[in-house]
Design a protein around this motif. Structure first.
Motif, PDB file in Angstrom:
ATOM      1  N   GLU A   1       0.815  -1.215  -0.046  1.00  0.00           N
ATOM      2  CA  GLU A   1       0.047  -0.049   0.297  1.00  0.00           C
ATOM      3  C   GLU A   1       0.917   1.304  -0.058  1.00  0.00           C
ATOM      4  O   GLU A   1       0.525   2.266  -0.814  1.00  0.00           O
ATOM      5  CB  GLU A   1      -0.766   0.111   1.168  1.00  0.00           C
ATOM      6  N   ASN A   2       2.128   1.161   0.768  1.00  0.00           N
ATOM      7  CA  ASN A   2       2.855   2.430   0.721  1.00  0.00           C
ATOM      8  C   ASN A   2       3.649   2.834  -0.459  1.00  0.00           C
ATOM      9  O   ASN A   2       4.337   3.808  -0.719  1.00  0.00           O
ATOM     10  CB  ASN A   2       3.793   2.448   1.924  1.00  0.00           C
ATOM     11  N   SER A   3       3.497   1.697  -1.618  1.00  0.00           N
ATOM     12  CA  SER A   3       4.159   1.921  -2.784  1.00  0.00           C
ATOM     13  C   SER A   3       3.203   2.224  -4.104  1.00  0.00           C
ATOM     14  O   SER A   3       3.788   2.406  -4.920  1.00  0.00           O
ATOM     15  CB  SER A   3       5.210   0.787  -3.092  1.00  0.00           C
ATOM     16  N   THR A   4       1.960   1.931  -3.903  1.00  0.00           N
ATOM     17  CA  THR A   4       1.009   2.072  -4.869  1.00  0.00           C
ATOM     18  C   THR A   4       1.061   3.479  -5.508  1.00  0.00           C
ATOM     19  O   THR A   4       0.438   3.518  -6.716  1.00  0.00           O
ATOM     20  CB  THR A   4      -0.452   1.725  -4.447  1.00  0.00           C
ATOM     21  N   VAL A   5       1.570   4.361  -4.773  1.00  0.00           N
ATOM     22  CA  VAL A   5       1.519   5.879  -5.397  1.00  0.00           C
ATOM     23  C   VAL A   5       2.469   6.005  -6.637  1.00  0.00           C
ATOM     24  O   VAL A   5       2.437   6.893  -7.681  1.00  0.00           O
ATOM     25  CB  VAL A   5       2.253   6.751  -4.551  1.00  0.00           C
ATOM     26  N   TYR A   6       3.462   4.832  -6.803  1.00  0.00           N
ATOM     27  CA  TYR A   6       4.258   4.916  -7.953  1.00  0.00           C
ATOM     28  C   TYR A   6       3.787   4.001  -9.059  1.00  0.00           C
ATOM     29  O   TYR A   6       4.574   4.054 -10.137  1.00  0.00           O
ATOM     30  CB  TYR A   6       5.733   4.438  -7.377  1.00  0.00           C
ATOM     31  N   LEU A   7       2.753   3.591  -8.868  1.00  0.00           N
ATOM     32  CA  LEU A   7       2.092   2.766  -9.939  1.00  0.00           C
ATOM     33  C   LEU A   7       0.908   3.604 -10.644  1.00  0.00           C
ATOM     34  O   LEU A   7      -0.106   4.089  -9.881  1.00  0.00           O
ATOM     35  CB  LEU A   7       1.565   1.451  -9.089  1.00  0.00           C
ATOM     36  N   LYS A   8       0.942   3.943 -11.995  1.00  0.00           N
ATOM     37  CA  LYS A   8       0.373   4.702 -12.544  1.00  0.00           C
ATOM     38  C   LYS A   8      -0.323   4.346 -14.037  1.00  0.00           C
ATOM     39  O   LYS A   8       0.318   3.622 -14.583  1.00  0.00           O
ATOM     40  CB  LYS A   8       1.178   6.233 -12.902  1.00  0.00           C
ATOM     41  N   PHE A   9      -1.608   4.646 -13.984  1.00  0.00           N
ATOM     42  CA  PHE A   9      -2.368   4.061 -15.003  1.00  0.00           C
ATOM     43  C   PHE A   9      -2.568   5.218 -15.956  1.00  0.00           C
ATOM     44  O   PHE A   9      -2.996   6.260 -15.599  1.00  0.00           O
ATOM     45  CB  PHE A   9      -3.435   3.662 -14.917  1.00  0.00           C
ATOM     46  N   SER A  10      -1.876   5.268 -17.417  1.00  0.00           N
ATOM     47  CA  SER A  10      -1.771   6.384 -18.227  1.00  0.00           C
ATOM     48  C   SER A  10      -1.740   5.918 -19.584  1.00  0.00           C
ATOM     49  O   SER A  10      -1.029   4.862 -19.802  1.00  0.00           O
ATOM     50  CB  SER A  10      -0.509   7.147 -17.978  1.00  0.00           C
ATOM     51  N   SER A  11      -2.448   6.534 -20.492  1.00  0.00           N
ATOM     52  CA  SER A  11      -2.467   6.047 -21.805  1.00  0.00           C
ATOM     53  C   SER A  11      -1.624   7.220 -22.797  1.00  0.00           C
ATOM     54  O   SER A  11      -1.351   6.824 -23.993  1.00  0.00           O
ATOM     55  CB  SER A  11      -3.882   6.051 -22.675  1.00  0.00           C
ATOM     56  N   ASP A  12      -1.194   8.174 -22.161  1.00  0.00           N
ATOM     57  CA  ASP A  12      -0.407   9.287 -22.713  1.00  0.00           C
ATOM     58  C   ASP A  12       1.151   9.262 -22.511  1.00  0.00           C
ATOM     59  O   ASP A  12       2.070   9.438 -23.389  1.00  0.00           O
ATOM     60  CB  ASP A  12      -0.966  10.618 -22.417  1.00  0.00           C
ATOM     61  N   GLU A  13       1.685   8.959 -21.426  1.00  0.00           N
ATOM     62  CA  GLU A  13       3.105   8.842 -21.173  1.00  0.00           C
ATOM     63  C   GLU A  13       3.599   7.614 -21.228  1.00  0.00           C
ATOM     64  O   GLU A  13       3.098   6.344 -20.998  1.00  0.00           O
ATOM     65  CB  GLU A  13       2.952   9.202 -19.108  1.00  0.00           C
ATOM     66  N   ILE A  14       4.693   7.808 -22.107  1.00  0.00           N
ATOM     67  CA  ILE A  14       5.378   6.282 -22.576  1.00  0.00           C
ATOM     68  C   ILE A  14       6.980   6.964 -22.418  1.00  0.00           C
ATOM     69  O   ILE A  14       7.520   7.496 -23.298  1.00  0.00           O
ATOM     70  CB  ILE A  14       5.185   6.157 -24.109  1.00  0.00           C
ATOM     71  N   PRO A  15       7.441   6.472 -21.280  1.00  0.00           N
ATOM     72  CA  PRO A  15       8.953   6.652 -21.184  1.00  0.00           C
ATOM     73  C   PRO A  15       9.878   5.589 -22.098  1.00  0.00           C
ATOM     74  O   PRO A  15       9.306   4.863 -22.871  1.00  0.00           O
ATOM     75  CB  PRO A  15       9.227   5.984 -19.620  1.00  0.00           C
ATOM     76  N   GLN A  16      10.898   5.752 -22.002  1.00  0.00           N
ATOM     77  CA  GLN A  16      12.153   5.130 -22.835  1.00  0.00           C
ATOM     78  C   GLN A  16      12.361   3.752 -22.414  1.00  0.00           C
ATOM     79  O   GLN A  16      13.349   3.224 -23.051  1.00  0.00           O
ATOM     80  CB  GLN A  16      13.173   5.910 -23.152  1.00  0.00           C
ATOM     81  N   ILE A  17      11.933   3.556 -21.121  1.00  0.00           N
ATOM     82  CA  ILE A  17      12.481   1.931 -20.734  1.00  0.00           C
ATOM     83  C   ILE A  17      11.006   1.299 -20.606  1.00  0.00           C
ATOM     84  O   ILE A  17       9.999   1.517 -19.773  1.00  0.00           O
ATOM     85  CB  ILE A  17      13.097   2.222 -19.280  1.00  0.00           C
ATOM     86  N   TRP A  18      11.108  -0.031 -21.402  1.00  0.00           N
ATOM     87  CA  TRP A  18      10.021  -0.785 -21.534  1.00  0.00           C
ATOM     88  C   TRP A  18      10.357  -2.190 -20.785  1.00  0.00           C
ATOM     89  O   TRP A  18      11.407  -2.559 -21.373  1.00  0.00           O
ATOM     90  CB  TRP A  18       9.555  -0.815 -23.082  1.00  0.00           C
ATOM     91  N   ILE A  19       9.494  -2.669 -20.016  1.00  0.00           N
ATOM     92  CA  ILE A  19       9.615  -4.039 -19.750  1.00  0.00           C
ATOM     93  C   ILE A  19       8.249  -4.693 -19.893  1.00  0.00           C
ATOM     94  O   ILE A  19       7.350  -4.037 -20.037  1.00  0.00           O
ATOM     95  CB  ILE A  19      10.171  -4.094 -18.339  1.00  0.00           C
TER      96      ILE A  19
END
Length: 583
Positions: free
Chosen positions: A458-476
């Motif tokens: 629960e204390n780490s869910t803030v770093y999990l994000k749902f987005s269709s627009d933001e696409i960083p350069q590291i994909w896994i």
């Protein structure tokens, strides 16, 4: 190569590489033209037998290769307990040169010797002459020529190339410099050409004699003993007429004994029989059962992976599977046959590989099933541990180390990663670890996002994000298809979390390997590539089992259970496994 290569060391077509079979093209085209213009009625038996005979020789040799590698992996009757490495596999990949040479000679003999085209199927007197000529002149001349080859002048220039293989395989028997092979060929031509010139030669006599030569050559160079003792008890003189693998193996380890071709008779006469011949035969025939410290259980992935087993085709298995050889398309019926046999008869795993890491012994067992049989498997061992809660062995799926390798592959200082197709245990573990480390994980599939969010602390869910627009350069991700890859920005680094590599569709992006590490130099008997991985590189899932056994850890790692990521990574580094790339 020999230590000091002499004249005519290289084969004339060596410069042609994998196109060397083109030297047989004129003969094959001539056959085709003859069939088209004159039909089968004009085709005599000797001519029609030539090309099929060459193909059957190759199949015969491959059967011996597969049998030998399977038996040496089992190790029960092994003769020389030493490591077989890539340099020997590469050196012996030219075993088909002598078959090409034989094919050229057959066509030359057909054109130059009138009696060849008139040979019947069988002539008894010709067969008897062939046998007598082999027992007498051929064995005698070979013995003394072989002894001459061990004189330092000829040995350093020619025969040392053959003796570079201390641990012999069946195909070691035909690995010689060109000049040496020419002498052997002329020698073996005596029993076949003499009856032909006498007018009593036959097609079957030639085919059977060549088959005998191949059979004895292959058998004698196996690194396991297989000749039953009852043969010698039933007919005691046989010990002078037929050698065994252990007999010839002593020649490759002692060098100055056991010179005979197939009949040890001349070693007895000239007192060059190794004193330990009988003892070695008895000991290796009796054999010893070896219990491995670790068993890696695997199965075929697709039809092509059949060739890539250690017991398959050496030239294919010794290179990554994404670097196929030209003749792959010609042998696909073999793969289909293996699939059918696996489906009908396959029920038990069989040993395909034995490795050593110092005193630690490992075996690989293959289940005769493919990916499309996966429903018959049991979920990485979880169902097995539930059925047998008191199981004394430990089951390890390797997800902890595989996760560690993926995490170490992400460049230092990364603030965001894009998680694509996150259905696997490894992908979920990687995303969870990233969130716990303060790295933002972006997802664009709502169902997978909701599932993963319920698993992240629960204390780490803030770093999990749902987005269709933001696409960083590291994909896994597990399986990032072409459509998904086209959405990635230029310069993206794709990091697979699956056993299978990603299809490379973008030239402006970087594709990392599936989770894997380089193995320690001390690991022996490694002479095949693990699927698409480079030489002496092993998948993280497989390495995890080795680490687990070496450390003596007592927990299972299957189902939802996973080893501590940092703990297993540190252990892997400590045992000499090396990352493929640094973050």
């Amino acid at each position: 190569m020999a230590t000091r290569p002499g004249p005519l060391t290289e084969w004339p077509w060596q410069w042609m590489g994998s196109f060397k079979y083109l030297v047989l093209a004129p003969a094959a085209l001539h056959t085709a033209h003859r069939l088209v213009t004159k039909g089968w009625g004009d085709m005599n038996l000797a001519y029609a037998t030539m090309l099929p005979a060459l193909l059957l020789r190759m199949i015969h040799n491959q059967i011996w290769i597969s049998l030998s590698r399977h038996q040496t992996a089992r190790r029960k009757h092994i003769i020389v307990d030493r490591s077989l490495e890539f340099d020997q596999v590469d050196r012996e990949s030219s075993w088909d040169d002598q078959i090409i040479f034989n094919g050229l000679f057959f066509y030359l003999a057909y054109v130059a010797v009138p009696n060849v085209s008139q040979m019947p199927v069988w002539r008894t007197e010709g067969v008897i002459i062939t046998a007598l000529l082999h027992i007498g002149p051929v064995e005698f001349l070979y013995y003394w020529f072989h002894r001459a080859l061990h004189h330092h002048f000829l040995y350093s220039r020619y025969h040392s190339h053959h003796h570079a293989s201390i641990v012999t395989e069946p195909i070691t028997s035909v690995i010689h410099p060109f000049a040496e092979q020419v002498v052997y060929f002329l020698l073996f031509s005596i029993p076949t050409m003499t009856p032909t010139f006498m007018g009593c030669g036959s097609v079957l006599a030639v085919v059977l004699y060549i088959t005998y030569i191949d059979f004895m050559n292959n058998m004698g160079h196996c690194n396991f003993e297989l000749v039953p003792k009852r043969f010698f008890h039933a007919f005691p003189p046989l010990k002078y007429l037929m050698y065994t693998p252990s007999f010839h193996s002593l020649h490759h380890t002692q060098f100055r004994t056991n010179y005979s071709l197939f009949m040890p008779f001349y070693d007895y006469i000239y007192n060059t029989m190794d004193n330990s011949t009988d003892e070695l035969y008895e000991r290796t025939l009796k054999g010893t059962e070896e219990t491995p410290d670790l068993v890696h259980l695997t199965h075929m992935t697709n039809l092509r992976s059949t060739y890539h087993l250690r017991v398959g085709i050496a030239s294919i298995a010794s290179r990554p599977s994404d670097n196929p050889v030209w003749y792959m398309w010609m042998i696909w019926p073999v793969a289909w046959l293996s699939m059918v046999l696996a489906w009908v008869y396959g029920s038990s795993a069989f040993v395909v590989e034995s490795l050593n890491l110092k005193k630690f012994k490992m075996q690989t067992w293959a289940i005769p099933r493919y990916n499309f049989h996966a429903k018959q498997l049991n979920g990485s061992g979880e169902l097995f541990t539930q059925k047998y809660p008191k199981l004394r062995v430990r089951l390890v799926d390797g997800s902890g180390l595989a996760t560690a390798v993926v995490l170490k592959s992400i460049p230092l200082g990364t603030k965001q990663v894009f998680l694509c197709r996150s259905s696997s245990k490894l992908a979920h573990a990687t995303a969870t670890a990233l969130c716990e480390r303060g790295v933002q994980v972006i997802m664009n599939q709502k169902k997978e996002y909701d599932m993963l969010k319920s698993r992240v602390p629960e204390n780490s869910t803030v770093y999990l994000k749902f987005s269709s627009d933001e696409i960083p350069q590291i994909w896994i991700g597990d399986n990032i298809d072409d459509k998904q890859q086209r959405r990635a920005p230029s310069g993206t680094i794709f990091i697979p979390t699956s056993h299978f590599p990603l299809k490379k569709t973008r030239k402006d992006c970087t594709y990392l390997s599936t989770p894997a590490m380089k193995i320690p130099e001390a690991m022996q008997n490694v002479h095949t590539c693990e699927n698409w991985l480079p030489r002496r590189v092993m998948s993280a899932w497989r390495i995890a089992g080795i680490i687990h056994a070496q450390e003596g850890w007592n927990m299972h790692e299957c189902g939802d259970d996973m080893m501590d990521i940092e703990k297993v990574w540190s252990a892997a580094i400590r045992h000499g496994f090396i990352p493929l790339s640094k973050a």
